[in-house]
Design a protein around this motif. Structure first.
Motif, mmCIF file in Angstrom:
data_model
loop_
_atom_site.group_PDB
_atom_site.id
_atom_site.type_symbol
_atom_site.label_atom_id
_atom_site.label_comp_id
_atom_site.label_asym_id
_atom_site.label_seq_id
_atom_site.Cartn_x
_atom_site.Cartn_y
_atom_site.Cartn_z
ATOM 1 N N ASP A 69 0.802 -1.214 0.184
ATOM 2 C CA ASP A 69 -0.096 0.000 -0.022
ATOM 3 C C ASP A 69 0.793 1.316 0.094
ATOM 4 O O ASP A 69 0.464 2.243 -0.422
ATOM 5 N N ARG A 70 2.149 1.149 0.339
ATOM 6 C CA ARG A 70 3.088 2.221 0.399
ATOM 7 C C ARG A 70 3.444 2.736 -1.139
ATOM 8 O O ARG A 70 3.987 3.751 -1.361
ATOM 9 N N LEU B 12 -4.666 0.734 -8.650
ATOM 10 C CA LEU B 12 -5.261 -0.197 -7.659
ATOM 11 C C LEU B 12 -4.825 -1.514 -7.706
ATOM 12 O O LEU B 12 -4.959 -2.561 -6.952
ATOM 13 N N ARG B 13 -3.842 -1.956 -8.925
ATOM 14 C CA ARG B 13 -3.468 -3.239 -9.154
ATOM 15 C C ARG B 13 -2.935 -4.029 -8.236
ATOM 16 O O ARG B 13 -3.191 -5.095 -7.898
ATOM 17 N N HIS B 14 -1.995 -3.315 -7.413
ATOM 18 C CA HIS B 14 -1.171 -3.958 -6.345
ATOM 19 C C HIS B 14 -1.971 -3.974 -4.742
ATOM 20 O O HIS B 14 -1.684 -4.516 -4.016
ATOM 21 N N ARG B 15 -3.179 -3.449 -4.831
ATOM 22 C CA ARG B 15 -3.961 -3.341 -3.625
ATOM 23 C C ARG B 15 -5.135 -4.338 -3.560
ATOM 24 O O ARG B 15 -5.530 -4.528 -2.412
ATOM 25 N N ILE B 16 -5.786 -4.641 -4.633
ATOM 26 C CA ILE B 16 -7.022 -5.383 -4.548
ATOM 27 C C ILE B 16 -6.710 -6.992 -4.467
ATOM 28 O O ILE B 16 -5.661 -7.268 -4.976
ATOM 29 N N VAL B 17 -7.225 -7.629 -3.683
ATOM 30 C CA VAL B 17 -6.869 -8.862 -3.030
ATOM 31 C C VAL B 17 -8.110 -9.836 -3.705
ATOM 32 O O VAL B 17 -8.955 -9.912 -3.240
ATOM 33 N N PRO B 18 -7.832 -10.372 -4.891
ATOM 34 C CA PRO B 18 -8.555 -11.457 -5.469
ATOM 35 C C PRO B 18 -8.944 -12.549 -4.481
ATOM 36 O O PRO B 18 -7.987 -13.126 -3.804
ATOM 37 N N ASN B 19 -10.064 -13.273 -4.392
ATOM 38 C CA ASN B 19 -10.192 -14.544 -3.496
ATOM 39 C C ASN B 19 -9.975 -15.679 -4.337
ATOM 40 O O ASN B 19 -9.707 -15.761 -5.598
ATOM 41 N N TYR B 20 -10.365 -16.982 -3.495
ATOM 42 C CA TYR B 20 -10.165 -18.232 -4.025
ATOM 43 C C TYR B 20 -11.059 -18.469 -5.331
ATOM 44 O O TYR B 20 -10.812 -18.883 -6.460
ATOM 45 N N ASN B 21 -12.046 -17.721 -5.524
ATOM 46 C CA ASN B 21 -13.309 -17.884 -6.387
ATOM 47 C C ASN B 21 -12.559 -17.302 -7.722
ATOM 48 O O ASN B 21 -12.552 -17.919 -9.008
ATOM 49 N N ALA B 22 -11.951 -16.063 -7.507
ATOM 50 C CA ALA B 22 -11.261 -15.375 -8.698
ATOM 51 C C ALA B 22 -10.150 -16.389 -9.247
ATOM 52 O O ALA B 22 -9.835 -16.405 -10.405
ATOM 53 N N LEU C 20 -8.997 -15.393 -12.960
ATOM 54 C CA LEU C 20 -9.264 -13.805 -12.724
ATOM 55 C C LEU C 20 -8.222 -13.299 -11.854
ATOM 56 O O LEU C 20 -8.157 -13.678 -10.878
ATOM 57 N N GLU C 21 -7.488 -12.131 -12.425
ATOM 58 C CA GLU C 21 -6.796 -11.356 -11.793
ATOM 59 C C GLU C 21 -7.044 -9.962 -11.512
ATOM 60 O O GLU C 21 -8.124 -9.557 -11.951
ATOM 61 N N SER C 22 -6.273 -9.344 -10.638
ATOM 62 C CA SER C 22 -6.776 -7.787 -10.229
ATOM 63 C C SER C 22 -6.915 -6.998 -11.520
ATOM 64 O O SER C 22 -8.063 -6.102 -11.366
ATOM 65 N N PRO C 23 -6.405 -7.094 -12.824
ATOM 66 C CA PRO C 23 -6.867 -6.074 -13.708
ATOM 67 C C PRO C 23 -7.990 -6.320 -14.334
ATOM 68 O O PRO C 23 -8.944 -5.411 -14.822
#
Length: 338
Positions: free
Chosen positions: A181-182, A304-314, A319-322
């Motif tokens: 997040d930094r 946003l790309r490095h901050r969103i955390v996909p779950n196991y469903n994704a 599916l990845e953050s993009p």
């Protein structure tokens, strides 16, 4: 070489900011073939004074780009090669017991580590354990390090550019979300286009970094950072940035089914600040006095790309953050501009 004095008039500072940006982008073209979007994001992040994370497979000139930036800027540049045996003191420095000259007494003398530089390349940052990664946390956020109970201020400007290799995962230590997040921007470096790769192949493998002219003094870059901070933002643009950030959180009452299904954790308030700052920089460098919604949309992916955390469903559906960010950009409603 003597550097010109920092302009005092805001309009002159903005014009100098744009001139330096164009010069920096042009000089980097002598170092790296292609990668226009990557260079644009790197130079934008530098103008903001924000830290950046570069992700790409080996051999894509990530290190060369950062070294080239250091040469163009004329900043004090240090490279730290992160390895599993790297210790925090190897980064921050340490106190050494030394004899006082002309006396039999001894005293602890602090010796600066490589973190004391204007531009720091943290090469393969995910190859070192969390204990050493954490040594960067205070430096990146507070621009200072504490050793032996004493806080030492880092030189200004201070920017960390960290690199990661997405292929090899064995023996690596993923960065915790608090450290990710930094980073202002996550810059992904892709393979070059065919014509660009042809030009790269024609170059000598041991080609030296060319002599590059310094584009601006460190003092002017500090003034650039202040200029970007003072850029006005309209209410619709600010509301769109906040709506985009809040829509990524699956526990929000108005989160849609897609977000609840595929996102484990959304992004925090610092992301909204970084998104607005990056949009302001994009507008100023493009010759406009204030950001538009299009600037927020342009900067949404790297912020946003490095901050969103996909779950196991994704992950199970590939599916990845993009992909998740693309959904947000498609479904978050744009406020009407005044």
């Amino acid at each position: 070489m003597d550097q010109p004095a920092t302009p005092q008039d805001p309009a002159e500072l903005v014009e100098e900011l744009r001139r330096s940006y164009r010069a920096l982008h042009e000089h980097m073209g002598h170092v790296v073939v292609g990668q226009e979007q990557v260079l644009k994001l790197l130079t934008t992040g530098l103008m903001c004074g924000g830290h950046m994370l570069m992700v790409g497979v080996p051999g894509l000139a990530k290190t060369l780009m950062v070294r080239g930036l250091g040469a163009c800027l004329g900043w004090d540049f240090h490279r730290i090669q992160f390895t599993p045996d790297l210790m925090p003191a190897d980064i921050t420095g340490t106190e050494i017991l030394q004899q006082v000259e002309g006396s039999h007494e001894r005293e602890l003398v602090y010796h600066h580590g490589p973190i004391f530089a204007n531009l720091v390349l943290a090469d393969e940052i995910n190859r070192t354990p969390p204990k050493t990664q954490a040594a960067l946390l205070e430096a990146m956020q507070e621009h200072a390090v504490t050793v032996g109970g004493t806080t030492h201020q880092l030189p200004q400007p201070f920017v960390v550019v960290a690199t990661q290799n997405p292929i090899e995962q064995e023996g690596t230590y993923p960065l915790p979300e608090a450290q990710l997040d930094r980073f202002l921007l996550s810059v992904h470096v892709e393979y070059p286009e065919r014509d660009h790769e042809y030009a790269i192949a024609a170059r000598p493998a041991r080609m030296r970094l060319p002599e590059l002219q310094q584009v601006a003094s460190p003092e002017i870059f500090l003034a650039f950072r202040d200029v970007i901070d003072q850029v006005p933002v309209s209410d619709p643009v600010l509301r769109y940035a906040v709506d985009l950030v809040r829509s990524s959180r699956p526990k929000e009452p108005d989160a849609d089914e897609y977000v609840r299904t595929y996102i484990s954790w959304g992004v925090g308030p610092r992301c909204a600040q970084h998104l607005v700052m990056a949009a302001k920089a994009a507008a100023i460098l493009d010759g406009r006095p204030s950001p538009e919604i299009a600037d927020v949309r342009e900067m949404a992916l790297p912020v946003l790309r490095h901050r969103i955390v996909p779950n196991y469903n994704a992950l199970g559906e590939g599916l990845e953050s993009p992909d998740l960010i693309a959904h947000l950009l498609k479904n978050v409603r744009e406020p009407a501009m005044a």
